[in-house]
Design a protein around this motif. Structure first.
Motif, mmCIF file in Angstrom:
data_model
loop_
_atom_site.group_PDB
_atom_site.id
_atom_site.type_symbol
_atom_site.label_atom_id
_atom_site.label_comp_id
_atom_site.label_asym_id
_atom_site.label_seq_id
_atom_site.Cartn_x
_atom_site.Cartn_y
_atom_site.Cartn_z
ATOM 1 N N SER A 1 -20.857 -0.519 -1.972
ATOM 2 C CA SER A 1 -19.757 -0.828 -1.058
ATOM 3 C C SER A 1 -18.408 -0.352 -1.598
ATOM 4 C CB SER A 1 -19.717 -2.329 -0.768
ATOM 5 O OG SER A 1 -19.469 -3.053 -1.950
ATOM 6 N N THR A 2 -18.233 -0.387 -2.921
ATOM 7 C CA THR A 2 -16.951 0.063 -3.471
ATOM 8 C C THR A 2 -16.757 1.567 -3.277
ATOM 9 O OG1 THR A 2 -17.959 0.273 -5.653
ATOM 10 C CG2 THR A 2 -16.779 -1.774 -5.182
ATOM 11 N N LEU A 3 -17.829 2.333 -3.425
ATOM 12 C CA LEU A 3 -17.723 3.775 -3.205
ATOM 13 C C LEU A 3 -17.503 4.095 -1.734
ATOM 14 C CD1 LEU A 3 -20.463 5.157 -5.604
ATOM 15 C CD2 LEU A 3 -17.995 5.203 -5.890
ATOM 16 N N LEU A 4 -18.120 3.334 -0.864
ATOM 17 C CA LEU A 4 -17.917 3.540 0.565
ATOM 18 C C LEU A 4 -16.474 3.222 0.951
ATOM 19 C CD1 LEU A 4 -19.006 4.217 3.358
ATOM 20 C CD2 LEU A 4 -19.696 1.831 3.576
ATOM 21 N N ILE A 5 -15.942 2.142 0.414
ATOM 22 C CA ILE A 5 -14.545 1.777 0.688
ATOM 23 C C ILE A 5 -13.604 2.840 0.118
ATOM 24 C CG2 ILE A 5 -12.722 0.113 0.138
ATOM 25 C CD1 ILE A 5 -14.909 -2.062 0.354
ATOM 26 N N ALA A 6 -13.887 3.315 -1.084
ATOM 27 C CA ALA A 6 -13.057 4.368 -1.676
ATOM 28 C C ALA A 6 -13.095 5.627 -0.823
ATOM 29 C CB ALA A 6 -13.534 4.679 -3.094
ATOM 30 N N PHE A 7 -14.271 5.989 -0.311
ATOM 31 C CA PHE A 7 -14.388 7.164 0.547
ATOM 32 C C PHE A 7 -13.603 6.974 1.843
ATOM 33 C CE2 PHE A 7 -16.450 9.517 3.965
ATOM 34 C CZ PHE A 7 -16.375 10.801 3.460
ATOM 35 N N LEU A 8 -13.696 5.811 2.450
ATOM 36 C CA LEU A 8 -12.983 5.566 3.698
ATOM 37 C C LEU A 8 -11.463 5.558 3.496
ATOM 38 C CD1 LEU A 8 -15.295 2.883 5.339
ATOM 39 C CD2 LEU A 8 -15.085 5.310 5.924
ATOM 40 N N VAL A 9 -11.015 4.994 2.385
ATOM 41 C CA VAL A 9 -9.576 5.009 2.077
ATOM 42 C C VAL A 9 -9.111 6.436 1.828
ATOM 43 C CG1 VAL A 9 -7.871 4.325 0.347
ATOM 44 C CG2 VAL A 9 -9.474 2.642 1.253
ATOM 45 N N LEU A 10 -9.897 7.207 1.095
ATOM 46 C CA LEU A 10 -9.569 8.608 0.845
ATOM 47 C C LEU A 10 -9.530 9.393 2.151
ATOM 48 C CD1 LEU A 10 -9.111 10.955 -1.152
ATOM 49 C CD2 LEU A 10 -11.590 11.193 -1.257
ATOM 50 N N PHE A 11 -10.493 9.161 3.012
ATOM 51 C CA PHE A 11 -10.540 9.852 4.294
ATOM 52 C C PHE A 11 -9.326 9.489 5.159
ATOM 53 C CE2 PHE A 11 -11.933 10.339 8.717
ATOM 54 C CZ PHE A 11 -12.292 11.682 8.697
ATOM 55 N N ALA A 12 -8.981 8.211 5.210
ATOM 56 C CA ALA A 12 -7.817 7.778 5.986
ATOM 57 C C ALA A 12 -6.530 8.379 5.406
ATOM 58 C CB ALA A 12 -7.730 6.254 6.005
ATOM 59 N N GLY A 13 -6.417 8.409 4.095
ATOM 60 C CA GLY A 13 -5.248 9.025 3.465
ATOM 61 C C GLY A 13 -5.167 10.509 3.755
ATOM 62 N N HIS A 14 -6.325 11.159 3.796
ATOM 63 C CA HIS A 14 -6.349 12.587 4.105
ATOM 64 C C HIS A 14 -5.910 12.837 5.547
ATOM 65 C CE1 HIS A 14 -8.756 16.586 4.085
ATOM 66 N NE2 HIS A 14 -7.471 16.782 3.899
ATOM 67 N N VAL A 15 -6.370 12.017 6.462
ATOM 68 C CA VAL A 15 -5.950 12.158 7.860
ATOM 69 C C VAL A 15 -4.445 11.944 7.990
ATOM 70 C CG1 VAL A 15 -6.132 11.130 10.163
ATOM 71 C CG2 VAL A 15 -8.194 11.589 8.836
ATOM 72 N N LEU A 16 -3.914 10.929 7.323
ATOM 73 C CA LEU A 16 -2.466 10.689 7.353
ATOM 74 C C LEU A 16 -1.693 11.863 6.754
ATOM 75 C CD1 LEU A 16 -2.260 6.910 6.389
ATOM 76 C CD2 LEU A 16 -1.803 7.956 8.621
ATOM 77 N N ALA A 17 -2.207 12.424 5.679
ATOM 78 C CA ALA A 17 -1.548 13.571 5.057
ATOM 79 C C ALA A 17 -1.590 14.788 5.975
ATOM 80 C CB ALA A 17 -2.196 13.892 3.713
ATOM 81 N N LEU A 18 -2.701 14.983 6.676
ATOM 82 C CA LEU A 18 -2.782 16.101 7.616
ATOM 83 C C LEU A 18 -1.774 15.948 8.745
ATOM 84 C CD1 LEU A 18 -6.641 16.548 7.875
ATOM 85 C CD2 LEU A 18 -5.009 18.218 7.002
ATOM 86 N N VAL A 19 -1.674 14.745 9.278
ATOM 87 C CA VAL A 19 -0.729 14.499 10.367
ATOM 88 C C VAL A 19 0.708 14.617 9.856
ATOM 89 C CG1 VAL A 19 0.109 12.744 11.973
ATOM 90 C CG2 VAL A 19 -2.338 13.098 11.691
ATOM 91 N N GLY A 20 0.983 14.048 8.703
ATOM 92 C CA GLY A 20 2.341 14.072 8.164
ATOM 93 C C GLY A 20 2.799 15.436 7.693
ATOM 94 N N GLY A 21 1.879 16.270 7.269
ATOM 95 C CA GLY A 21 2.253 17.575 6.727
ATOM 96 C C GLY A 21 2.104 18.739 7.672
#
Length: 80
Positions: free
Chosen positions: A52-72
Motif C-alpha cells: 500500500s505504501t508503494l501504491l500511495i507513493a505512485f499515486l502521489v507521484l502521478f498526481a504531482g506529475h499531472v500538476l507539473a504538466l498543467v502548471g508548466g
C-alpha cells in the motif's frame, strides 16, 4: 548550452511586477519537474505496487506529475 543571463534579465527583470516574475518562475519549475518526475516511475513499477505504501507513493507521484504538466504547459524559453 550556456544561459543567456542578459536576455533572462530583460524577460523577468526588476521592472516587471512581482506576481509576473513569480508566475514565470513557478511555470519554469513546473515545466522542468514535468520532465524530471518520470524518472521515478520505473523504480516504483519495478518494485511492484502490491504494498500500500508503494501504491500511495505512485499515486502521489502521478498526481504531482499531472500538476507539473498543467502548471508548466505555458513555459517557453527564449532561444536567442
Amino acid at each position: 548550452m550556456p544561459i543567456n543571463y542578459s536576455a533572462l534579465c530583460e524577460t523577468i527583470g526588476p521592472n516587471q511586477p512581482f506576481m509576473y516574475r513569480l508566475r514565470t518562475a513557478l511555470t519554469a519549475i513546473a515545466f522542468w519537474l514535468a520532465i524530471a518526475l518520470p524518472v521515478f516511475y520505473l523504480p516504483l513499477l519495478v518494485l511492484g505496487l502490491e504494498a500500500s505504501t508503494l501504491l500511495i507513493a505512485f499515486l502521489v507521484l502521478f498526481a504531482g506529475h499531472v500538476l507539473a504538466l498543467v502548471g508548466g504547459k505555458e513555459y517557453h524559453r527564449s532561444t536567442d
